[in-house]
Design a protein around this motif. Sequence first.
Motif, short mmCIF file in Angstrom:
data_model
loop_
_atom_site.label_atom_id
_atom_site.label_comp_id
_atom_site.label_asym_id
_atom_site.label_seq_id
_atom_site.Cartn_x
_atom_site.Cartn_y
_atom_site.Cartn_z
N VAL A 29 50.65 52.54 34.54
CA VAL A 29 50.70 51.09 34.42
C VAL A 29 49.28 50.56 34.24
N PRO A 30 49.12 49.39 33.59
CA PRO A 30 47.77 48.82 33.48
C PRO A 30 47.18 48.63 34.88
N HIS A 31 45.93 48.98 35.05
CA HIS A 31 45.36 48.92 36.39
C HIS A 31 43.85 48.68 36.34
N LYS A 32 43.35 48.26 37.49
CA LYS A 32 41.92 48.07 37.71
C LYS A 32 41.63 48.70 39.07
N ILE A 33 40.49 49.37 39.17
CA ILE A 33 40.10 50.00 40.43
C ILE A 33 38.89 49.26 41.00
N VAL A 34 39.03 48.82 42.25
CA VAL A 34 37.95 48.15 42.96
C VAL A 34 37.74 48.87 44.29
N VAL A 35 36.49 49.17 44.60
CA VAL A 35 36.12 49.78 45.87
C VAL A 35 35.37 48.75 46.69
N TYR A 36 35.87 48.49 47.91
CA TYR A 36 35.23 47.55 48.83
C TYR A 36 34.35 48.37 49.76
N ALA A 79 42.81 36.83 41.04
CA ALA A 79 41.85 36.47 39.99
C ALA A 79 42.01 37.36 38.75
N GLU A 80 42.40 38.60 38.94
CA GLU A 80 42.55 39.55 37.83
C GLU A 80 43.95 39.53 37.22
N GLY A 81 44.85 38.74 37.80
CA GLY A 81 46.21 38.67 37.28
C GLY A 81 47.04 39.91 37.61
N CYS A 82 46.71 40.56 38.71
CA CYS A 82 47.45 41.75 39.14
C CYS A 82 48.63 41.33 40.00
N GLU A 83 49.79 41.87 39.69
CA GLU A 83 50.99 41.56 40.47
C GLU A 83 51.17 42.51 41.65
N TRP A 84 50.50 43.65 41.61
CA TRP A 84 50.65 44.66 42.65
C TRP A 84 49.29 45.12 43.14
N ILE A 85 49.24 45.49 44.42
CA ILE A 85 48.02 46.05 45.02
C ILE A 85 48.39 47.36 45.69
N ILE A 107 56.70 50.44 40.41
CA ILE A 107 56.17 49.19 39.85
C ILE A 107 56.92 48.82 38.57
N GLU A 108 57.18 49.79 37.73
CA GLU A 108 57.87 49.53 36.47
C GLU A 108 59.32 49.10 36.67
N ASN A 109 59.90 49.43 37.83
CA ASN A 109 61.32 49.15 38.08
C ASN A 109 61.54 48.33 39.34
N ALA A 110 60.55 47.59 39.79
CA ALA A 110 60.62 46.90 41.08
C ALA A 110 61.60 45.73 41.12
N GLY A 111 61.89 45.13 39.98
CA GLY A 111 62.81 43.99 39.98
C GLY A 111 62.27 42.87 40.84
N MET A 135 54.14 41.85 32.28
CA MET A 135 53.52 43.14 32.47
C MET A 135 53.09 43.28 33.92
N ASN A 136 53.33 44.43 34.51
CA ASN A 136 53.01 44.69 35.91
C ASN A 136 51.65 45.35 36.03
N LYS A 137 50.62 44.55 36.24
CA LYS A 137 49.26 45.07 36.39
C LYS A 137 49.02 45.41 37.85
N LEU A 138 48.33 46.50 38.09
CA LEU A 138 48.09 47.04 39.42
C LEU A 138 46.60 46.99 39.76
N LEU A 139 46.28 46.48 40.95
CA LEU A 139 44.93 46.60 41.49
C LEU A 139 44.95 47.74 42.49
N ILE A 140 44.13 48.75 42.24
CA ILE A 140 43.96 49.84 43.20
C ILE A 140 42.71 49.49 43.98
N PHE A 141 42.88 49.28 45.28
CA PHE A 141 41.82 48.72 46.12
C PHE A 141 41.53 49.69 47.26
N ALA A 142 40.37 50.32 47.20
CA ALA A 142 39.97 51.30 48.22
C ALA A 142 38.87 50.71 49.09
N VAL A 143 39.00 50.91 50.39
CA VAL A 143 37.98 50.45 51.34
C VAL A 143 37.26 51.68 51.89
#
Length: 130
Positions: free
Chosen positions: A33-40, A77-83, A104-108, A1-9
């Motif tokens: 896609v499954p995702h988590k949002i983190v703001v720095y 740490a979160e097991g995200c393959e993409w940022i 992300i779903e078709n990145a190969g 599964m391709n989990k995404l971290l959305i990371f905003a600064v």
Amino acid sequence: MNKLLIFAVIYKAKAQDCIAFSSLMQHRDHITVPHKIVVYNNSPEIEQTDDRCSFVNGKGNDMLAKAYNAGIAIAKAEGCEWILLMDQDTPFGNDYFEKACHFIENAGDCDMAVPTILAGGKVASPTYYH
């Protein structure tokens, strides 16, 4: 599964007042896609709260490089393959999130996608790629 971290600064602003964060929240339903949002938060003196994401406070203005490196550690740490990296003043629309999720779903075997920025019809960023 391709989990995404959305990371905003962000810097010297409340997340809710930043164009990137506002557009992200406005178009979040287009992220398929499954995702988590983190703001720095590069301004820890400004208290941040929002139930829709997690916040990490820098020690001061850690600049983008240190913040983005923290994002890499969080993604691992979160097991995200993409940022998906965001700065505070870039607006994002439905089509951006739809295309990013499709990629992300078709990145190969692809390792990264870097947007191209044009200025005067010429590539301004990235200035070198292979």
